[in-house]
Structure formats: C-alpha cells, structure tokens
Write an enzyme that holds these catalytic residues in place. Structure first.
Site, short mmCIF file in Angstrom:
data_model
loop_
_atom_site.label_atom_id
_atom_site.label_comp_id
_atom_site.label_asym_id
_atom_site.label_seq_id
_atom_site.Cartn_x
_atom_site.Cartn_y
_atom_site.Cartn_z
N GLY A 49 -49.37 -16.65 54.83
CA GLY A 49 -48.82 -17.86 55.41
C GLY A 49 -49.45 -18.13 56.76
N GLN A 54 -50.36 -21.34 65.19
CA GLN A 54 -51.35 -20.25 65.09
C GLN A 54 -52.78 -20.77 65.08
OE1 GLN A 54 -49.22 -18.24 61.61
NE2 GLN A 54 -50.11 -16.51 62.67
N CYS A 94 -48.92 -10.02 61.09
CA CYS A 94 -49.14 -11.40 61.54
C CYS A 94 -50.61 -11.59 61.88
CB CYS A 94 -48.26 -11.68 62.75
SG CYS A 94 -48.40 -13.37 63.37
N LEU A 95 -51.18 -12.68 61.44
CA LEU A 95 -52.59 -12.96 61.73
C LEU A 95 -52.83 -13.10 63.23
CD1 LEU A 95 -53.32 -15.54 58.89
CD2 LEU A 95 -54.14 -13.18 59.02
N HIS A 136 -40.42 -15.81 58.88
CA HIS A 136 -41.53 -15.43 59.78
C HIS A 136 -42.31 -16.68 60.20
CE1 HIS A 136 -44.99 -12.67 60.94
NE2 HIS A 136 -45.55 -13.86 60.94
N GLU A 137 -42.66 -17.51 59.21
CA GLU A 137 -43.47 -18.70 59.53
C GLU A 137 -42.69 -19.69 60.39
OE1 GLU A 137 -46.46 -18.58 59.20
OE2 GLU A 137 -46.54 -16.96 57.75
N HIS A 140 -42.49 -19.06 64.06
CA HIS A 140 -43.66 -19.47 64.84
C HIS A 140 -43.47 -20.86 65.45
CE1 HIS A 140 -46.69 -16.34 64.38
NE2 HIS A 140 -46.54 -16.29 63.08
ZN ZN Z 1 -47.23 -14.71 61.99
#
Ligand code: ZN
Length: 190
Positions: A49, A54, A94-95, A136-137, A140
């Site tokens: 995701g 991000q 997480c990216l 989680h998304e 953000h």
């Molecule tokens: Zn993340």
C-alpha cells in the site's frame, strides 16, 4: 506515468495532516495522474500500500492491496470506523521507514467509507490483515507512522526479524489487559 520518490521518516510531509480532495477535483488531471504514479511507484517498490503523503503529495488518497479483493484499491478521503474492540497484533513495515518491523495492535474489523477514482461511493467492512493495512495507510493521512503505535520492545531490523522471527506474544504482553488476536501476522511494506 512516473515512479515517484518515497518520503522517508523525518521528512515533514509525513507528519502533516493531508488535505481532503474536493469531490469535483477527483476527475482532475492532478489527482488522476497522482493515482497513476502511485500505482506505478507501489509496484516498483513491491509494497502492499501507499499513501499520497509518502510521495510528497499531502492529499487524502491511498492505494492498497487487500487480501479479499483483486488488484489495488484506490480510496479518496477515506474515513475508518472501528467495528470491534478486539485487537489484532501484526508486525508492520513501511516504505517510509525502511528496514524495520514492529508490532502494532489495531482493531480487527473496520468500516471504510471513501470515494473511488471515479468519484463513486465506497462503503465496505474489512477484517484481519486487510483491516490492518487500511488503518496503516489511513494513519499516513493524519501524519501518523506505525512506529508511533508500536508495542514496546517489538521493533526489529528486518534482517533480525527474518532471522529470529516475530517474538511470541507472551514475551511482551504479559499483564497487558488488551485482548489480542492470537495470530501474529506478518505485515508487508506499506
Ligand atoms: Zn507506511
């Protein structure tokens, strides 16, 4: 289409509350191009995701891959409502926080209301890992990273996580009154 640069922990854009997208702006080139670029970026990064902040766009857009549904879901202005007081413990990554894993407890079932990329209404219920990815998304979009919600003592480097595996639940939740799901799922990069 372009692969976008992913903001890393410490960049202020990850800590801003993202702006809603006006319904009449959903079809705009800006938003549609952002969605295309996010799809390309998450595929390149092999992520589960991605949220717009991000990729340095402080707007309320997320894309995510859910167990139950094929392909990437695209949510604009998502609103999540927990539907249970049962919590599920998942190791998340997480990216924007490369190379780490840590356990987070989140409600195991949520309602999602959002717009899709055509401006249509989405209203669905998710549970299990899909509910975790959704939370989680959407965090953000409010400037929250999973490391803000960690169960103390669970943060690991990815290499060590793979080497030693997730710690047994009893190792760190002793005395904790929260009712965790017994399964410890492994999260992907989100
Ligand atoms: Zn993340």
């Amino acid at each position: 289409m372009s692969i976008l640069k992913i903001a890393r922990m410490g960049h202020p854009v990850l800590r801003q509350v993202a702006q809603p997208v006006a319904p009449e702006e959903v079809s705009s080139h800006r938003i549609q191009q952002l969605i295309e670029d996010m799809l390309e970026t998450v595929a390149d990064a092999d992520g589960a995701g991605l949220a717009a902040p991000q990729v340095h766009a402080s707007v309320r857009v997320v894309i995510l891959s859910l167990d139950a549904l094929e392909g990437f879901q695209i949510w604009i202005n998502p609103v999540l409502t927990p539907l249970t007081e049962d919590y599920m413990l998942t190791y998340e990554g997480c990216l924007s926080v490369e190379g780490l894993r840590g356990a987070v407890a989140r409600p195991a079932r949520v309602r999602v209301q959002a717009l899709d990329r055509d401006g249509g209404a989405i209203d669905m219920e998710l549970d299990g890992f899909s509910a975790v990815v959704a939370q989680h998304e959407c965090d953000h979009l409010d400037g929250i990273l999973y490391i803000d919600r960690l169960e103390p003592g669970t943060l690991m480097f990815l290499d060590e996580y793979r080497r030693f595996g997730p710690w047994p639940l009893g190792e760190y939740d002793e005395g904790d009154e929260e009712d965790f799901d017994e399964d410890i799922a492994e999260g992907g990069e989100e």
